[in-house]
Design a protein around this motif. Sequence first.
Motif, mmCIF file in Angstrom:
data_model
loop_
_atom_site.group_PDB
_atom_site.id
_atom_site.type_symbol
_atom_site.label_atom_id
_atom_site.label_comp_id
_atom_site.label_asym_id
_atom_site.label_seq_id
_atom_site.Cartn_x
_atom_site.Cartn_y
_atom_site.Cartn_z
ATOM 1 N N LYS A 162 0.892 -1.019 -0.027
ATOM 2 C CA LYS A 162 -0.005 -0.071 0.041
ATOM 3 C C LYS A 162 0.921 1.171 0.057
ATOM 4 N N GLU A 163 0.365 2.107 -0.479
ATOM 5 C CA GLU A 163 1.022 3.527 -0.646
ATOM 6 C C GLU A 163 0.666 4.539 0.120
ATOM 7 N N VAL A 164 1.962 5.518 0.712
ATOM 8 C CA VAL A 164 1.813 6.524 1.636
ATOM 9 C C VAL A 164 2.070 7.792 0.809
ATOM 10 N N TRP A 165 0.950 8.674 1.196
ATOM 11 C CA TRP A 165 0.992 9.890 0.184
ATOM 12 C C TRP A 165 1.235 11.041 1.405
ATOM 13 N N THR A 166 1.781 12.087 0.683
ATOM 14 C CA THR A 166 1.776 13.376 1.358
ATOM 15 C C THR A 166 0.960 14.301 0.785
ATOM 16 N N CYS A 167 -0.013 14.797 1.271
ATOM 17 C CA CYS A 167 -1.216 15.425 0.437
ATOM 18 C C CYS A 167 -1.048 17.002 1.035
ATOM 19 N N ARG A 168 -1.495 17.828 0.027
ATOM 20 C CA ARG A 168 -1.695 19.363 0.417
ATOM 21 C C ARG A 168 -2.928 19.861 -0.377
ATOM 22 N N GLY A 169 -3.401 21.029 0.050
ATOM 23 C CA GLY A 169 -4.654 21.443 -0.579
ATOM 24 C C GLY A 169 -5.815 20.925 -0.493
ATOM 25 N N GLN A 170 -6.303 20.751 0.620
ATOM 26 C CA GLN A 170 -7.587 19.863 0.707
ATOM 27 C C GLN A 170 -8.578 20.716 0.369
ATOM 28 N N ARG A 171 -9.679 19.997 -0.527
ATOM 29 C CA ARG A 171 -10.390 20.531 -1.178
ATOM 30 C C ARG A 171 -11.862 20.907 -0.369
ATOM 31 N N PHE A 172 -12.220 20.270 0.590
ATOM 32 C CA PHE A 172 -13.204 20.487 1.537
ATOM 33 C C PHE A 172 -12.848 20.448 2.851
ATOM 34 N N PRO A 173 -13.488 21.023 3.919
ATOM 35 C CA PRO A 173 -13.099 20.880 5.346
ATOM 36 C C PRO A 173 -13.505 19.580 5.951
ATOM 37 N N TRP A 174 -13.024 19.035 6.871
ATOM 38 C CA TRP A 174 -13.252 17.955 7.340
ATOM 39 C C TRP A 174 -14.819 17.646 7.876
ATOM 40 N N THR A 175 -15.378 18.872 8.370
ATOM 41 C CA THR A 175 -16.650 18.744 8.918
ATOM 42 C C THR A 175 -17.616 18.265 7.350
ATOM 43 N N VAL A 176 -17.249 18.866 6.463
ATOM 44 C CA VAL A 176 -18.144 18.269 5.159
ATOM 45 C C VAL A 176 -17.547 16.913 4.874
ATOM 46 N N LEU A 177 -16.352 16.620 4.661
ATOM 47 C CA LEU A 177 -15.890 15.336 4.199
ATOM 48 C C LEU A 177 -16.020 14.231 5.036
ATOM 49 N N TRP A 178 -16.037 14.375 6.356
ATOM 50 C CA TRP A 178 -16.014 13.093 7.242
ATOM 51 C C TRP A 178 -17.497 12.305 7.139
ATOM 52 N N PRO A 179 -18.805 12.995 6.954
ATOM 53 C CA PRO A 179 -19.766 12.344 6.866
ATOM 54 C C PRO A 179 -20.081 11.197 5.601
ATOM 55 N N HIS A 180 -19.034 11.773 4.567
ATOM 56 C CA HIS A 180 -19.090 10.977 3.179
ATOM 57 C C HIS A 180 -18.144 9.908 3.146
ATOM 58 N N LEU A 181 -17.128 9.796 4.244
ATOM 59 C CA LEU A 181 -16.009 9.083 4.223
ATOM 60 C C LEU A 181 -16.445 7.859 4.998
ATOM 61 N N ARG A 182 -17.219 7.539 5.639
ATOM 62 C CA ARG A 182 -17.598 6.605 6.515
ATOM 63 C C ARG A 182 -17.544 5.367 5.688
ATOM 64 N N SER A 183 -17.089 4.245 6.234
ATOM 65 C CA SER A 183 -16.974 2.906 5.352
ATOM 66 C C SER A 183 -17.299 1.998 6.426
ATOM 67 N N PRO A 184 -18.192 1.126 6.131
ATOM 68 C CA PRO A 184 -18.828 -0.216 6.968
ATOM 69 C C PRO A 184 -17.610 -0.929 7.074
ATOM 70 N N ALA A 185 -17.862 -1.918 8.239
ATOM 71 C CA ALA A 185 -16.724 -3.057 8.430
ATOM 72 C C ALA A 185 -16.580 -3.799 7.390
ATOM 73 N N ASP A 186 -15.255 -4.439 7.221
ATOM 74 C CA ASP A 186 -15.028 -5.528 6.096
ATOM 75 C C ASP A 186 -15.574 -6.800 6.335
ATOM 76 N N ALA A 187 -15.871 -7.496 5.479
ATOM 77 C CA ALA A 187 -16.212 -8.998 5.571
ATOM 78 C C ALA A 187 -15.336 -9.965 6.210
#
Length: 506
Positions: A481-506
């Motif tokens: 797996k890759e490790v990224w160093t990222c800048r220039g976040q497009r949206f605040p975390w308060t907007v992103l976080w609800p959409h990033l939630r992912s359920p448990a794996d099988a």
Amino acid sequence: MSTVSADVADPPKTAIEPVPWRMVLGIAGTLGVVLVALSARYGFHGDELYFLVAGQHLDWGYPDQPPLVPLVMRVITELFGFSIVAVRVVAAALAVAGVVVAALTAREMGGGRTAQLLTAGAYAVTPFTVADGHSLYTSSVDLFVTTALVWVVVRFVRTRDQRLLLAAGLIAAVALQVKYLVVVVLFAIVAGVVISGPREVFRRPLFYAGAAVAVAAAVPGFLWQQRYGWPQLDMVRTIAAAEDYGGPIGFLINEILMTGIVLSVLLIWGVWGLLRAPELRPFRFLAYAFLLLNVFFMATGGKPYYLAGLWAAMWAAGAVRVERRQGRSRGRWVTSRPVFVVTAAVSAVFALPIYPVDMLARSPQPVLNPDAAETVGWPEVAGQVTRVYEGLPAADKADATILAADYSLAGALEVYGRPRGLPRVYSSHTGFWYFGSPVVDDGVTVAVGFAKADVDRIWAECSRSAVLDNGVGVLNRAQGKEVWTCRGQRFPWTVLWPHLRSPADA
């Protein structure tokens, strides 16, 4: 079978055989010694790392489990820190106790010395018990608690002591703090009783008292689930959609493998004996429960080990039949000593860290048991991510965010990375999403384990800083797996976080 006959069917004889304690404890103790001796080899499983972190965020529930295992992990860490031996001793103790309870189940069914030892041996050497006794999973606790629940129910059927119904309710209350799976098991047992008796249980006041205790214990967890929109159901749907075991045929094949290929014959004979043998007639409801659960989990995409809490009872019934037919069966070899020895050896090859870690990738174990691959390389992963973080300019490090793609990575970075200087680790995967979101919107993010397309959707600029390598070539969920160093976040975390939630794996 008429309602009357099932209601008034005579209970089994009240006199039971003594327990061959020296032999039973010898079997259980041998298992325990082996498990503890190998407890520190390799490392934590990704699930264990997640549970350790969940223990630092205690709550009444999580999206993939009730609160007991994280609570146990919290107690362990308060007493011993992040000690792999302390965690694994708990898993081993549960396996050892399960061996004893399995023998007692055979005893309650009328089994003597031979039946009790056969049942204890089958439980001790089966691959699933060995695997769950090595690492502390929710299934490790659930296996023991459900086995104990079935034993108490069997004891009630023999004695008709209704205080045992209250005890069963208390055990069910504990089981409901481990997995909600026990609800399905209890419904299957009740259905079995409705089909074949003893229906008199429904006239016992303590049956309802025990049920009330179990329901009351589940209320806080159910309220937590309701508050967050029942994320446990998302996990169930994810598991069903994955079809890990290849449909009904694959389900049955894997159940046979998990119970030991030859010893599964003893289990099947136990189911048959419960359905046909007069001496096992009082316990027939367990066979119906077992068959109903097989059909239910095959139909809903469940996993074969969801039935593990009933395996001891099936082995016990089979062992009772073997004991009473000694010298009259052509299948006596199924319960011979070589079968148990070979099964134990196969279980070790399948489940225990017996290979040098640098040879693990070339061994059959990662193929036979993918969970083994998830116990290596986590300190190395944490070291690589720490080096990326330490390489950031000082101004960026102050407000940097560490974001992991899945719960195993996040758990490893928390357990192994924080002592090396990493800041708090965040993840939107399973329970980590509920532990909180990042707060700095305009800082640098070190994103671990994401695909390039995923990071490009969130940040304007991402550069690859590392590729994770456990150093021994074992393919697991972190390797490559890759490790990224990222800048220039497009949206605040308060907007992103609800959409990033992912359920448990099988």
